[in-house]
Each structure stands twice: as C-alpha cells, then as structure tokens.
Design a protein around this motif. Structure first.
Motif, PDB file in Angstrom:
ATOM      1  N   VAL A  70       0.853  -1.188   0.000  1.00 38.79           N
ATOM      2  CA  VAL A  70       0.000   0.000   0.000  1.00 38.79           C
ATOM      3  C   VAL A  70       0.886   1.234   0.000  1.00 38.79           C
ATOM      4  N   GLU A  71       0.686   2.082  -0.997  1.00 41.32           N
ATOM      5  CA  GLU A  71       1.355   3.382  -1.006  1.00 41.32           C
ATOM      6  C   GLU A  71       0.518   4.337  -0.176  1.00 41.32           C
ATOM      7  N   LEU A  72       1.176   5.057   0.726  1.00 39.49           N
ATOM      8  CA  LEU A  72       0.494   6.064   1.540  1.00 39.49           C
ATOM      9  C   LEU A  72       0.867   7.453   1.036  1.00 39.49           C
ATOM     10  N   TYR A  73      -0.121   8.271   0.890  1.00 33.47           N
ATOM     11  CA  TYR A  73       0.056   9.677   0.555  1.00 33.47           C
ATOM     12  C   TYR A  73      -0.430  10.440   1.782  1.00 33.47           C
ATOM     13  N   CYS A  74       0.474  11.226   2.362  1.00 31.48           N
ATOM     14  CA  CYS A  74       0.193  11.822   3.672  1.00 31.48           C
ATOM     15  C   CYS A  74       0.007  13.327   3.588  1.00 31.48           C
ATOM     16  N   ARG A  75      -0.625  13.858   4.627  1.00 32.50           N
ATOM     17  CA  ARG A  75      -0.783  15.304   4.754  1.00 32.50           C
ATOM     18  C   ARG A  75       0.593  15.960   4.837  1.00 32.50           C
ATOM     19  N   HIS A  76       0.635  17.194   4.414  1.00 32.76           N
ATOM     20  CA  HIS A  76       1.874  17.973   4.482  1.00 32.76           C
ATOM     21  C   HIS A  76       2.388  17.991   5.922  1.00 32.76           C
ATOM     22  N   ASN A  77       3.660  17.920   6.099  1.00 28.78           N
ATOM     23  CA  ASN A  77       4.317  17.963   7.417  1.00 28.78           C
ATOM     24  C   ASN A  77       4.094  16.705   8.261  1.00 28.78           C
ATOM     25  N   THR A  78       3.727  15.588   7.650  1.00 27.14           N
ATOM     26  CA  THR A  78       3.649  14.326   8.388  1.00 27.14           C
ATOM     27  C   THR A  78       5.050  13.755   8.475  1.00 27.14           C
ATOM     28  N   SER A  97       7.964   1.691   5.075  1.00 25.47           N
ATOM     29  CA  SER A  97       9.162   2.472   4.776  1.00 25.47           C
ATOM     30  C   SER A  97       8.775   3.776   4.097  1.00 25.47           C
ATOM     31  N   THR A  98       9.496   4.845   4.425  1.00 22.04           N
ATOM     32  CA  THR A  98       9.350   6.059   3.637  1.00 22.04           C
ATOM     33  C   THR A  98      10.088   5.820   2.322  1.00 22.04           C
ATOM     34  N   ASP A 102       6.243   9.799  -5.657  1.00 20.76           N
ATOM     35  CA  ASP A 102       5.018  10.511  -5.287  1.00 20.76           C
ATOM     36  C   ASP A 102       4.486  10.112  -3.920  1.00 20.76           C
ATOM     37  N   ALA A 103       4.553   8.817  -3.597  1.00 19.47           N
ATOM     38  CA  ALA A 103       4.050   8.353  -2.306  1.00 19.47           C
ATOM     39  C   ALA A 103       5.005   8.765  -1.188  1.00 19.47           C
ATOM     40  N   ASP A 104       4.471   8.869   0.009  1.00 24.02           N
ATOM     41  CA  ASP A 104       5.301   9.193   1.172  1.00 24.02           C
ATOM     42  C   ASP A 104       5.847   7.939   1.844  1.00 24.02           C
ATOM     43  N   VAL A 130      -3.266  10.354   6.712  1.00 30.89           N
ATOM     44  CA  VAL A 130      -3.349   9.787   5.355  1.00 30.89           C
ATOM     45  C   VAL A 130      -4.365  10.568   4.527  1.00 30.89           C
ATOM     46  N   THR A 131      -3.948  11.017   3.333  1.00 30.78           N
ATOM     47  CA  THR A 131      -4.874  11.699   2.428  1.00 30.78           C
ATOM     48  C   THR A 131      -5.429  10.729   1.389  1.00 30.78           C
TER      49      THR A 131
END
Length: 152
Positions: A70-78, A97-98, A102-104, A130-131
């Motif tokens: 699963v790729e996580l896309y996170c809020r800014h400043n996470t 893992s970071t 594009d994904a975080d 998570v966005t």
C-alpha cells in the motif's frame, strides 16, 4: 558503524542462511575455530552489526493468505515518526518504509483474505495523516531475501 571485514561478512551470511547453525559448522565453512566464530559473533552483536536472531514463519501458516503493498500519501508535514506511530498498532502491517517518488511511504500488509485486507486498508486510509492510498495485491512472491542476503 564500520563496514564488515570479509570474514565477518561471511559469518553473517552463514547466520542469515540459518541462525541455528553451530559455531563449529560456521567455523568449518569460513576457516575458523568455533571459539573464534563465537568471539566474532559476540563482537558483531556488541557493535550492533547483528541486531538479533529470529525465526522466519510462512505467513500462510499463520492464516495470512493475502499480501499487499500500500502506497500512503500523507498530509503535508507528516513526519516518519507520525507514520510509524500510526501504523504500529496494526498486526497486519509487516513493514513500512518512507520512499522516494510521489508516495510518502510504502506499507507491506498481510491479511487472512481480500475482505480482511479491505477492512485493514479502510482503517489505514482513515488515519488522520493519510490523504489517500494506492494498493496492489501480490499474486506470487518471486524473490525474498532475509538478513544479509547472498554473498558475492
């Protein structure tokens, strides 16, 4: 941390193949006595080059039949620490893992079946940091390496 010597690396590879091997067996492979191998392993543990010994279990033997990434896309400043804390309580999360791109972060998830995975994915997607998510189900694992990998 300093790089391992060739001899230490060969010992680590032998342990990564089978951590239950005796020091005598490893010594015969690398050309040392059992006590010399033990001293080197103890030093590698003390220096943090070896972080522990464990068992590898087939997830299917525990009822985990479905694997996904699963790729996580996170809020800014996470921060990575926020992601770690948010995922730590999910027993289905095998690794996270970071990453670049594009994904975080990328998360490896094991679940009993697709429905179980869907529930876990919904819970992870609902974490406040998570966005959005993007996931792929694993069909057949092709190569898996553990520990030190294979020596050259």
């Amino acid at each position: 941390m300093k790089l391992l010597s060739d001899l230490d690396e060969r010992i680590v590879h032998a342990l990564a193949e089978d951590a239950r091997r005796s020091y005598a067996d490893i010594g015969a492979q690398v050309g040392l006595s059992a006590p010399a191998v033990k001293r080197r392993v103890d030093r590698l543990l003390a220096e943090g080059a070896i972080t522990g010994f464990t068992v590898r279990v087939d997830p299917a033997a525990l009822g985990w039949q479905t694997e996904a990434f699963v790729e996580l896309y996170c809020r800014h400043n996470t921060s990575p620490a926020d992601i770690r804390r948010g995922l730590a309580h999910y027993p289905e999360v095998a690794s996270a893992s970071t990453v670049t791109g594009d994904a975080d972060a990328v998360v490896q998830v094991f679940a009993a079946d697709v429905r179980h995975f869907e529930r876990v994915l919904e819970r992870i997607a609902g974490e406040p940091f998570v966005t959005r998510t993007k996931s792929v189900l694993v069909l057949s694992p092709l190569v898996r390496r553990y520990g030190a990998g294979s020596p050259e």
